[in-house]
Write a protein that holds these residues in place. Structure first.
Motif, PDB file in Angstrom:
ATOM      1  N   UNK A 149     -30.773  -7.967 -15.587  1.00  0.00           N
ATOM      2  CA  UNK A 149     -30.067  -9.002 -16.191  1.00  0.00           C
ATOM      3  C   UNK A 149     -28.499  -8.796 -16.146  1.00  0.00           C
ATOM      4  N   UNK A 150     -27.788  -9.926 -16.828  1.00  0.00           N
ATOM      5  CA  UNK A 150     -26.431 -10.031 -16.911  1.00  0.00           C
ATOM      6  C   UNK A 150     -26.072 -10.605 -18.198  1.00  0.00           C
ATOM      7  N   UNK A 151     -25.122  -9.795 -18.855  1.00  0.00           N
ATOM      8  CA  UNK A 151     -24.652 -10.318 -20.107  1.00  0.00           C
ATOM      9  C   UNK A 151     -23.267 -11.024 -20.233  1.00  0.00           C
ATOM     10  N   UNK A 152     -23.030 -11.705 -21.200  1.00  0.00           N
ATOM     11  CA  UNK A 152     -21.582 -12.291 -21.267  1.00  0.00           C
ATOM     12  C   UNK A 152     -20.886 -11.468 -22.094  1.00  0.00           C
ATOM     13  N   UNK A 153     -19.517 -11.038 -21.599  1.00  0.00           N
ATOM     14  CA  UNK A 153     -18.709 -10.481 -22.322  1.00  0.00           C
ATOM     15  C   UNK A 153     -17.532 -11.310 -23.087  1.00  0.00           C
ATOM     16  N   UNK A 154     -17.876 -11.641 -24.061  1.00  0.00           N
ATOM     17  CA  UNK A 154     -16.991 -12.790 -24.906  1.00  0.00           C
ATOM     18  C   UNK A 154     -16.460 -12.323 -26.050  1.00  0.00           C
ATOM     19  N   UNK A 155     -15.494 -12.873 -26.465  1.00  0.00           N
ATOM     20  CA  UNK A 155     -14.597 -12.805 -27.672  1.00  0.00           C
ATOM     21  C   UNK A 155     -15.770 -13.383 -28.968  1.00  0.00           C
ATOM     22  N   UNK A 156     -15.592 -12.535 -30.028  1.00  0.00           N
ATOM     23  CA  UNK A 156     -16.378 -12.997 -31.306  1.00  0.00           C
ATOM     24  C   UNK A 156     -17.957 -12.757 -31.197  1.00  0.00           C
ATOM     25  N   UNK A 157     -18.440 -11.954 -30.320  1.00  0.00           N
ATOM     26  CA  UNK A 157     -19.793 -11.349 -30.171  1.00  0.00           C
ATOM     27  C   UNK A 157     -20.003 -10.438 -31.297  1.00  0.00           C
ATOM     28  N   UNK A 158     -21.196 -10.052 -31.519  1.00  0.00           N
ATOM     29  CA  UNK A 158     -21.382  -8.731 -32.464  1.00  0.00           C
ATOM     30  C   UNK A 158     -20.740  -7.427 -31.785  1.00  0.00           C
ATOM     31  N   UNK A 159     -20.569  -7.396 -30.426  1.00  0.00           N
ATOM     32  CA  UNK A 159     -19.933  -6.356 -29.584  1.00  0.00           C
ATOM     33  C   UNK A 159     -18.583  -6.277 -29.963  1.00  0.00           C
ATOM     34  N   UNK A 160     -17.991  -7.573 -30.130  1.00  0.00           N
ATOM     35  CA  UNK A 160     -16.374  -7.703 -29.927  1.00  0.00           C
ATOM     36  C   UNK A 160     -15.560  -8.353 -31.326  1.00  0.00           C
ATOM     37  N   UNK A 161     -16.489  -8.599 -32.240  1.00  0.00           N
ATOM     38  CA  UNK A 161     -15.869  -9.273 -33.468  1.00  0.00           C
ATOM     39  C   UNK A 161     -15.129  -8.144 -34.063  1.00  0.00           C
ATOM     40  N   UNK A 162     -14.093  -8.603 -34.937  1.00  0.00           N
ATOM     41  CA  UNK A 162     -13.726  -7.655 -35.799  1.00  0.00           C
ATOM     42  C   UNK A 162     -14.480  -6.831 -36.831  1.00  0.00           C
ATOM     43  N   UNK A 163     -15.340  -7.716 -37.142  1.00  0.00           N
ATOM     44  CA  UNK A 163     -16.270  -7.055 -38.510  1.00  0.00           C
ATOM     45  C   UNK A 163     -17.195  -6.087 -37.854  1.00  0.00           C
ATOM     46  N   UNK A 164     -17.769  -6.417 -36.635  1.00  0.00           N
ATOM     47  CA  UNK A 164     -19.085  -5.615 -36.194  1.00  0.00           C
ATOM     48  C   UNK A 164     -18.501  -4.953 -34.870  1.00  0.00           C
ATOM     49  N   UNK A 165     -17.541  -5.173 -34.248  1.00  0.00           N
ATOM     50  CA  UNK A 165     -17.296  -4.726 -32.833  1.00  0.00           C
ATOM     51  C   UNK A 165     -16.599  -3.193 -33.108  1.00  0.00           C
ATOM     52  N   UNK A 166     -15.980  -2.938 -31.857  1.00  0.00           N
ATOM     53  CA  UNK A 166     -15.430  -1.659 -31.554  1.00  0.00           C
ATOM     54  C   UNK A 166     -13.876  -1.656 -31.402  1.00  0.00           C
ATOM     55  N   UNK A 167     -13.155  -0.745 -32.253  1.00  0.00           N
ATOM     56  CA  UNK A 167     -11.676  -0.833 -31.951  1.00  0.00           C
ATOM     57  C   UNK A 167     -11.375   0.020 -30.723  1.00  0.00           C
ATOM     58  N   UNK A 168     -10.078  -0.052 -30.421  1.00  0.00           N
ATOM     59  CA  UNK A 168      -9.749   0.222 -29.062  1.00  0.00           C
ATOM     60  C   UNK A 168      -9.962   1.746 -28.705  1.00  0.00           C
ATOM     61  N   UNK A 169     -10.358   2.562 -29.765  1.00  0.00           N
ATOM     62  CA  UNK A 169     -10.617   3.919 -29.627  1.00  0.00           C
ATOM     63  C   UNK A 169     -12.136   4.004 -29.324  1.00  0.00           C
ATOM     64  N   UNK A 170     -12.780   3.074 -29.319  1.00  0.00           N
ATOM     65  CA  UNK A 170     -14.537   2.895 -29.094  1.00  0.00           C
ATOM     66  C   UNK A 170     -15.076   3.157 -30.327  1.00  0.00           C
ATOM     67  N   UNK A 171     -14.593   2.747 -31.619  1.00  0.00           N
ATOM     68  CA  UNK A 171     -15.151   3.353 -32.921  1.00  0.00           C
ATOM     69  C   UNK A 171     -15.447   1.988 -33.601  1.00  0.00           C
ATOM     70  N   UNK A 172     -16.507   2.160 -34.439  1.00  0.00           N
ATOM     71  CA  UNK A 172     -16.954   1.013 -35.205  1.00  0.00           C
ATOM     72  C   UNK A 172     -17.483   1.780 -36.665  1.00  0.00           C
ATOM     73  N   UNK A 173     -16.467   1.699 -37.856  1.00  0.00           N
ATOM     74  CA  UNK A 173     -17.336   2.209 -38.894  1.00  0.00           C
ATOM     75  C   UNK A 173     -18.463   1.611 -39.355  1.00  0.00           C
ATOM     76  N   UNK A 174     -18.338   0.238 -39.246  1.00  0.00           N
ATOM     77  CA  UNK A 174     -19.782  -0.528 -39.590  1.00  0.00           C
ATOM     78  C   UNK A 174     -21.065  -0.113 -38.831  1.00  0.00           C
ATOM     79  N   UNK A 175     -20.669   0.368 -37.648  1.00  0.00           N
ATOM     80  CA  UNK A 175     -22.068   0.683 -36.768  1.00  0.00           C
ATOM     81  C   UNK A 175     -22.474   2.117 -37.030  1.00  0.00           C
ATOM     82  N   UNK A 176     -21.618   2.979 -37.700  1.00  0.00           N
ATOM     83  CA  UNK A 176     -22.330   4.305 -37.935  1.00  0.00           C
ATOM     84  C   UNK A 176     -22.725   4.288 -39.386  1.00  0.00           C
ATOM     85  N   UNK A 177     -22.859   3.476 -40.185  1.00  0.00           N
ATOM     86  CA  UNK A 177     -23.285   3.388 -41.427  1.00  0.00           C
ATOM     87  C   UNK A 177     -24.938   3.457 -41.291  1.00  0.00           C
ATOM     88  N   UNK A 178     -25.640   4.455 -42.408  1.00  0.00           N
ATOM     89  CA  UNK A 178     -26.802   4.557 -42.302  1.00  0.00           C
ATOM     90  C   UNK A 178     -27.630   3.698 -43.577  1.00  0.00           C
TER      91      UNK A 178
END
Length: 363
Positions: A334-363
């Protein structure tokens, strides 16, 4: 020395970024990286490479066994175009990217053909106007009949720009007994209108936006296939993806689920890219194929969260059935589209420049 990466991750996860910076900068004044075991050294370099590409390039000089393709990606990140080298398999993507950066579209096209041939896959013409274009595949494939139906569940939300490539790739799969179900998560654009041009697919429009995992669970309920698989609406599947994954599961009944690999193409540059820089070919967590009865026994996806529920489900499968119950097909299906404002890149759910996302580590 084995604690270096753990220490770095601790500083990142506690958002003590100044300490993380100081730790990596201090490595330049020592030879610690040169004394690490190769696997440990590469894990560290790959992890910090997309945070500090310039520092990592300097750290690579402490060793003579750092893969050249990784060094090339660091140079690309810093704005340099490396020399064109002909790499194999997954690293062929580095060669393709370099050819495009050097404005050699014909060579990039030939390298794309070679890339897929190395995996015994039908070659796809992805190059158009010196960019990789997802969905640039007009060749219809021969259909093989599969006895057991596969339901492919796609969730959409304001996907009008890319949903046609997604659906076309699924209609052009190499097996015939498939069911395509699209669950639209209350789009406000023309996604649903576009889907009306495909009478053979089942479209379910939700009135309230509740996230992709809730939409997937709706699709699971409405599916009639023995096997289920999933695709994000901004992804494109190689014509052989579903058949390859189905064949693996039917030949290995002890496997509960399988996943395949993919690479991403940057929406703006048209170049193969990934957030982590290297390697470009990575696990496609959305590609899971599993028997419907098994997924229902597991309770489907946890739709109380809007992110990371697919990884949580993978962990549940492993904890329930054991690590050998999951197969990873390391093939670019498969091929994915690396785009702005996706779940991976948006400010709320994406990763910061250090590769960390507080929201993604919540359980």
């Amino acid at each position: 020395m084995g604690k270096l990466l753990e220490e770095f991750e601790y500083y990142v996860q506690t958002q003590n970024y100044s300490r993380a910076d100081s730790l990596i900068e201090s490595l330049l004044d020592t030879n610690i990286v040169s004394r690490l075991e190769r696997k440990e050294a590469l894990s560290l370099l790959y992890r910090v490479g997309y945070v500090y590409p310039d520092l990592t390039l300097k750290l690579c000089n402490q060793r003579n066994d750092v893969p050249r393709p990784f060094i090339d990606t660091l140079q690309m990140t810093l704005g340099y175009t490396p020399s064109l080298r002909f790499y194999n398999h997954a690293d062929s993507l580095i060669s393709i990217k370099t050819a495009l950066m050097r404005n050699k579209p014909l060579l990039a096209k030939l390298l794309c053909y070679r890339f897929y041939r190395q995996y015994n896959l039908q070659p796809i013409n992805l190059v158009q106007n010196n960019k990789l274009t997802i969905g640039n595949n007009r060749k219809k494939v021969k259909k093989n009949h599969n006895k057991q139906k596969v339901s492919i569940i796609v969730t959409t939300y304001n996907s009008e720009k890319f949903v046609e490539n997604c659906i076309n790739s699924l209609l052009n799969q190499s097996i015939s007994n498939i069911e395509i179900i699209v669950v639209d998560d209350a789009s406000t654009d023309d996604t649903v209108e576009i889907l009306k041009k495909y009478p053979s697919i089942k479209v379910i429009k939700l009135s309230n936006n509740r996230g992709t995992y809730h939409a997937r669970n709706i699709g699971i309920e409405q599916s009639s296939g023995v096997f289920l698989t999933f695709q994000d609406s901004d992804d494109w599947s190689h014509p052989e993806r579903v058949e390859r994954q189905l064949l693996q599961l039917t030949k290995n009944p002890d496997n509960i689920a399988n996943f395949s690999n993919f690479f991403r193409v940057d929406e703006n540059t048209g170049l193969p890219s990934c957030r982590q820089n290297y390697p470009l070919l990575r696990l496609n967590i959305s590609s899971m194929m599993i028997r419907k009865v098994t997924l229902e026994e597991l309770g489907g996806f946890n739709d109380e969260r809007r992110i990371e529920s697919d990884k949580a489900l993978l962990n549940t499968i492993i904890s329930t059935y054991g690590p050998c119950s999951v197969e990873y097909i390391k093939t670019p299906l498969a091929i994915g589209l690396l785009r702005g404002n996706s779940l991976t890149t948006s400010e709320n759910s994406g990763f910061d420049r250090y590769g960390y996302s507080k929201n993604r580590t919540l359980t």
